[in-house]
Design a protein around this motif. Sequence first.
Motif, PDB file in Angstrom:
ATOM      1  N   PRO A  64       1.050  -1.216  -0.483  1.00  0.00           N
ATOM      2  CA  PRO A  64       0.207   0.056  -0.281  1.00  0.00           C
ATOM      3  C   PRO A  64       0.955   1.423  -0.102  1.00  0.00           C
ATOM      4  O   PRO A  64       1.939   1.229   0.374  1.00  0.00           O
ATOM      5  N   GLY A  65       0.349   1.706  -0.885  1.00  0.00           N
ATOM      6  CA  GLY A  65       1.291   3.272  -1.265  1.00  0.00           C
ATOM      7  C   GLY A  65       2.106   3.430  -2.132  1.00  0.00           C
ATOM      8  O   GLY A  65       2.865   4.844  -2.011  1.00  0.00           O
ATOM      9  N   GLU A  66       3.086   2.049  -2.723  1.00  0.00           N
ATOM     10  CA  GLU A  66       3.690   1.706  -3.269  1.00  0.00           C
ATOM     11  C   GLU A  66       3.561   1.578  -5.092  1.00  0.00           C
ATOM     12  O   GLU A  66       3.105   0.518  -4.966  1.00  0.00           O
ATOM     13  N   GLY A  67       3.295   2.315  -5.425  1.00  0.00           N
ATOM     14  CA  GLY A  67       2.693   2.264  -6.914  1.00  0.00           C
ATOM     15  C   GLY A  67       3.373   0.972  -7.913  1.00  0.00           C
ATOM     16  O   GLY A  67       4.914   1.277  -7.728  1.00  0.00           O
ATOM     17  N   GLY A  68       3.020  -0.148  -8.193  1.00  0.00           N
ATOM     18  CA  GLY A  68       3.891  -1.220  -9.135  1.00  0.00           C
ATOM     19  C   GLY A  68       4.544  -1.441  -8.072  1.00  0.00           C
ATOM     20  O   GLY A  68       5.161  -2.740  -8.894  1.00  0.00           O
ATOM     21  N   ALA A  69       4.462  -1.285  -7.655  1.00  0.00           N
ATOM     22  CA  ALA A  69       4.244  -3.459  -6.185  1.00  0.00           C
ATOM     23  C   ALA A  69       3.458  -4.241  -5.990  1.00  0.00           C
ATOM     24  O   ALA A  69       2.536  -3.380  -5.300  1.00  0.00           O
ATOM     25  N   VAL A 116       3.339 -21.080  -7.989  1.00  0.00           N
ATOM     26  CA  VAL A 116       4.157 -20.299  -8.592  1.00  0.00           C
ATOM     27  C   VAL A 116       3.767 -19.219  -8.481  1.00  0.00           C
ATOM     28  O   VAL A 116       2.756 -18.640  -8.484  1.00  0.00           O
ATOM     29  N   ARG A 117       5.004 -17.881  -8.152  1.00  0.00           N
ATOM     30  CA  ARG A 117       4.861 -16.916  -8.321  1.00  0.00           C
ATOM     31  C   ARG A 117       5.680 -15.865  -9.394  1.00  0.00           C
ATOM     32  O   ARG A 117       6.131 -16.244  -9.484  1.00  0.00           O
ATOM     33  N   ARG A 118       4.873 -14.508  -8.994  1.00  0.00           N
ATOM     34  CA  ARG A 118       5.073 -13.251  -9.500  1.00  0.00           C
ATOM     35  C   ARG A 118       5.131 -12.320  -9.154  1.00  0.00           C
ATOM     36  O   ARG A 118       5.090 -11.680  -8.084  1.00  0.00           O
ATOM     37  N   GLN A 119       6.424 -12.039  -9.119  1.00  0.00           N
ATOM     38  CA  GLN A 119       7.091 -10.111  -8.356  1.00  0.00           C
ATOM     39  C   GLN A 119       6.918  -9.251  -9.387  1.00  0.00           C
ATOM     40  O   GLN A 119       7.577  -9.888 -10.083  1.00  0.00           O
ATOM     41  N   HIS A 120       7.141  -8.109  -8.965  1.00  0.00           N
ATOM     42  CA  HIS A 120       6.767  -6.791  -9.608  1.00  0.00           C
ATOM     43  C   HIS A 120       7.626  -5.767  -8.729  1.00  0.00           C
ATOM     44  O   HIS A 120       6.498  -5.494  -7.783  1.00  0.00           O
ATOM     45  N   ASP A 147      14.621  -1.223   1.944  1.00  0.00           N
ATOM     46  CA  ASP A 147      14.396  -0.304   0.320  1.00  0.00           C
ATOM     47  C   ASP A 147      15.001  -0.924  -0.695  1.00  0.00           C
ATOM     48  O   ASP A 147      15.448  -0.089  -1.586  1.00  0.00           O
ATOM     49  N   SER A 148      15.441  -2.205  -0.384  1.00  0.00           N
ATOM     50  CA  SER A 148      16.294  -2.709  -1.384  1.00  0.00           C
ATOM     51  C   SER A 148      16.025  -2.772  -2.641  1.00  0.00           C
ATOM     52  O   SER A 148      14.637  -3.308  -2.269  1.00  0.00           O
ATOM     53  N   PRO A 149      16.169  -2.948  -3.669  1.00  0.00           N
ATOM     54  CA  PRO A 149      15.374  -3.380  -4.939  1.00  0.00           C
ATOM     55  C   PRO A 149      15.913  -4.856  -4.497  1.00  0.00           C
ATOM     56  O   PRO A 149      16.420  -5.838  -4.819  1.00  0.00           O
ATOM     57  N   PHE A 150      14.883  -5.202  -5.788  1.00  0.00           N
ATOM     58  CA  PHE A 150      14.154  -6.706  -5.699  1.00  0.00           C
ATOM     59  C   PHE A 150      14.031  -7.351  -7.146  1.00  0.00           C
ATOM     60  O   PHE A 150      12.478  -6.303  -7.836  1.00  0.00           O
ATOM     61  N   PRO A 151      14.522  -7.136  -7.999  1.00  0.00           N
ATOM     62  CA  PRO A 151      14.330  -7.653  -9.506  1.00  0.00           C
ATOM     63  C   PRO A 151      12.740  -8.389  -9.952  1.00  0.00           C
ATOM     64  O   PRO A 151      12.214  -9.479  -8.587  1.00  0.00           O
ATOM     65  N   ASP A 152      12.525  -7.713 -10.655  1.00  0.00           N
ATOM     66  CA  ASP A 152      11.252  -8.466 -10.802  1.00  0.00           C
ATOM     67  C   ASP A 152      11.432 -10.274 -11.876  1.00  0.00           C
ATOM     68  O   ASP A 152      12.348  -9.665 -12.059  1.00  0.00           O
TER      69      ASP A 152
END
Length: 438
Positions: free
Chosen positions: A251-256, A280-284, A313-318
């Motif tokens: 919530p509050g994080e667009g596109g997550a 099976v999972r999808r992350q974005h 705060d760490s980026p997590f690849p799509d």
Amino acid sequence: MCTRGWVVLWLWLLPLRGEATVPSDSEPAPPTRSGASLARLEVATLTFQPRAGVGADEGFVQVEPTLILDGGAEFGLNLGAPVRLRLWGEGTGLVSGEDWDSLSDWGQVVRGLKLGSHNAPVGVWFGALESYSLLSAHLVRRYSNRSNPGYHPAGGFLTGTLGPLYTQAFASDVLGARLMGAEVALDVQHVLFGQPHEQGRYTLALSAVHDWGRAGGHAPSVTLAQLDGTAVVLVRPGFEAHVLAGWGGRPGEGGAWGAVVGAGVDALTPTLDLRLRLEVRRQHGGFRQGFFGPDYELARFRAVGPDGMPLADSPFPDGYSIFSEAEVGWDAVRYGGLQKHLKLSLGAEAFSWGRFDVDGRVAVQLFARSFEVALKGLGVGMGQPEARYLGSAEVRWRFLGGKLYAMGTGGTLLFPTSEGTLRPGAFASVGLGVDNAR
């Protein structure tokens, strides 16, 4: 689902021995008669050793009393805590003050408090959380609130049933503002057709979890939410299969956002308790299922990878991932309690961009249950730079009729520092214990 959850709760009323040991799933079972009790005392030498030339060696004598009271199906209490008396090292004072330097640390005295059961409309439980999952387990899965060696909180959760609604709310630290969340599951069949013969066959569940980040060391706050649907598609005596699908976000994080589909089976016989899951999972956009997992109490300060940032705060690849989980309890003599000749819990996730995570624990009883071996391991970010590995082992040998036992433990640790880094270390201990378990 509810019954299994309360069996796990009662399991955690068993004595756990702090951050420097493996919580052994092969502990002697608590008393089974209402009003019975179990008393235990362990004394061990305990050595913490730094690695890579960081810090200094420390040595302790650890005294650990334990008392378990069994009040029947609706009540259970496990009290006790390790008290470390310093032998050498740079610290000051006889008692290791860092074990008791915050309000949250006093929570370790209550290892387990159970009020109510799966048959009661409301149930409450407090104590250490080890491999805890919040109902559908897509936000909180296999989480431990004791993976930070310098933080010893007591967690807790509440379960409640009201008509077609089943709710579980939890807190990782009941004495501090930390990880909190809840999940509400709606029995769809109950709503449409009235109370079913078997509850929970078709459910919709909404869960939300927030980390305030204000206890056990300051770290960024984060909020996640998830919507899940589950359908039980096959029921046989001692066997059940289900399918599931879900979607979540920050919530509050667009596109997550993230999505999941999967299936699972549960099998229960007099000698075998088996649970299998495949998803099976999808992350974005930085969202992922299992965000609050077995490594979270370390990753909240420093996530796996070269960026050195907190997990929030760490980026997590799509990308995509496949997650699998197995929990096995087996006993050769049809024992009806919590003792098992073999207990195995294993979770693994492989990501499409080359990362692999795995954590597990196995406990084995041999030689008429007089010899116990427990192993625990964690690997996070394998296949990527700066992967994280932790492992530990424990051995117990009972003699003199089982009242007295010798024990030995050893393994690796990671200590969060004020600079946001993780200081590696190792531990080892040997000692003796006595109880009235047999």
